[in-house]
Design an enzyme around this catalytic site. Structure first.
Site, PDB file in Angstrom:
ATOM      1  N   CYS A  35      92.851  95.524 -12.057  1.00 43.73           N
ATOM      2  CA  CYS A  35      91.559  94.718 -12.024  1.00 43.73           C
ATOM      3  C   CYS A  35      90.310  95.436 -12.241  1.00 43.73           C
ATOM      4  O   CYS A  35      89.273  94.789 -12.075  1.00 43.73           O
ATOM      5  CB  CYS A  35      91.597  94.247 -10.434  1.00 43.73           C
ATOM      6  SG  CYS A  35      92.994  93.355  -9.939  1.00 43.73           S
ATOM      7  N   ASP A  37      89.165  98.115 -10.670  1.00 42.04           N
ATOM      8  CA  ASP A  37      88.632  99.027  -9.373  1.00 42.04           C
ATOM      9  C   ASP A  37      89.790  99.666  -8.635  1.00 42.04           C
ATOM     10  O   ASP A  37      90.659  98.817  -8.170  1.00 42.04           O
ATOM     11  CB  ASP A  37      87.741  98.234  -8.372  1.00 42.04           C
ATOM     12  CG  ASP A  37      86.256  97.854  -9.093  1.00 42.04           C
ATOM     13  OD1 ASP A  37      85.793  98.706  -9.712  1.00 42.04           O
ATOM     14  OD2 ASP A  37      86.108  96.558  -9.064  1.00 42.04           O
ATOM     15  N   CYS A  61      82.792 101.115 -11.052  1.00 45.50           N
ATOM     16  CA  CYS A  61      81.428 101.209 -11.812  1.00 45.50           C
ATOM     17  C   CYS A  61      80.652 102.305 -10.932  1.00 45.50           C
ATOM     18  O   CYS A  61      81.122 102.829  -9.774  1.00 45.50           O
ATOM     19  CB  CYS A  61      80.842  99.847 -11.724  1.00 45.50           C
ATOM     20  SG  CYS A  61      80.943  98.953 -10.055  1.00 45.50           S
ATOM     21  N   CYS A 105      82.358  95.854  -4.197  1.00 48.86           N
ATOM     22  CA  CYS A 105      82.669  97.450  -4.105  1.00 48.86           C
ATOM     23  C   CYS A 105      82.637  97.843  -2.564  1.00 48.86           C
ATOM     24  O   CYS A 105      83.254  98.737  -2.159  1.00 48.86           O
ATOM     25  CB  CYS A 105      81.532  98.141  -4.960  1.00 48.86           C
ATOM     26  SG  CYS A 105      81.613  97.781  -6.669  1.00 48.86           S
TER      27      CYS A 105
END
Ligand code: FES
Length: 293
Positions: A35, A37, A61, A105
């Protein structure tokens, strides 16, 4: 280029506590490389039961790195039951906000923390397990998780849900179902808020009043400020005086006085009591302002 705060950039370029603790007391792993992450969080307690060290490894990221870094800083020194109360909003707020599309996140950070605490409490070493029915099969997101991000972040659109937990961001086949969940949860929240309000002429207890102020800030005020990159925190309630601190863009805004009266105080009059006055926390007002990078 995303609109990141200085704090996000700082934690991205200089991440704190990168790595893995040997023989940790808690380990939490979430996400999957497929995915895009993934995050592994480990922590160790001191003899008094406080988190004395926390480390992370992440694949993602700038926001994933910054939120993981901040999470480890946030929980250091906390007892486990205190760390269990850290929300994705706490993580995002500490960073001075995140772009909406990157809020997932902060959710990943909170999930890793929950998994690590669960591992500490139960002694299990399994990965964070999905609870509830899977609604978005593209990203493996359950109904429970969707409901939680809607409630905690007052989300009203499918796009908002996608920003916070990715559900709906793949084939789009689950969007209709996400819409129905939003409708149900927001309906329930509206009823809860209505029930918390006193009958006309009725009097609130102090606890009811503080709860209602907090709910009004969460549901009626914060979303409006967040839309402009700002935020607000409830500091204290003394009688009818409500003390707040502006964060993010609001902290440097020349219109803060206007926002205080015409947004914050007006909403609290509408939803809590006409007698309320709002003041900015003196300490926060003197702190250096944050700036967007
Ligand atoms: S099933 Fe949710 S985006 Fe594909």
């Amino acid at each position: 280029m995303w609109d990141y705060t200085d704090k996000v950039m700082d934690h991205f370029f200089h991440p704190r506590n990168v790595g893995e603790i040997e023989n940790p007391d808690g380990v939490g792993e979430v996400g999957s490389l497929a995915c895009g992450d993934a995050l592994k969080l480990t922590f160790k307690l001191d003899e008094k039961g406080r988190i004395e060290d926390a480390k992370f490894k992440t694949f993602g990221c700038a926001s994933a790195i910054a939120t993981s870094s901040v999470l480890t800083e946030l929980i250091k020194g906390m007892r486990v039951h205190e760390a269990a109360k850290v929300t994705n909003k706490d993580i995002a707020d500490y960073l001075g906000g995140l772009p909406e599309q990157k809020m997932h996140c902060s959710v990943m950070g909170r999930e890793a923390l929950e998994a690590a605490i669960d591992n500490y409490r139960t002694g299990g070493t399994t990965k964070h397990e999905l609870e509830g029915r899977v609604v978005c099969t593209c990203f493996g997101v359950t109904e429970n998780e969707i409901e939680r991000v809607i409630r905690e972040n007052d989300i009203t659109t499918v796009e908002g849900v996608t920003n916070y937990c990715k559900a709906g961001g793949g084939c789009g086949g689950c969007k209709g179902e996400i819409e129905k969940i939003i409708e149900r949860v927001q309906g329930e929240r509206a009823k809860e808020l209505h029930a918390a309000r006193p009958a006309k002429g009725g009097k609130l207890t102090n606890i009811q009043k503080i709860q209602l102020i907090q709910e009004t800030i969460n549901e009626q005020i914060r979303p409006a400020l967040r839309a402009h990159g700002g935020n607000i925190e409830l500091i204290d309630v003394v009688g009818d005086k409500v003390i707040v601190a502006f964060r993010g863009m609001c902290a440097q805004c020349k219109m803060a006085g206007f926002t205080m009266k015409d947004v914050v105080e007006a909403r609290l009059h509408e939803f809590v009591s006409e007698d309320i006055t709002v003041e900015e926390d003196a300490e926060s007002a003197q702190q250096p302002h944050t700036h967007r990078g």
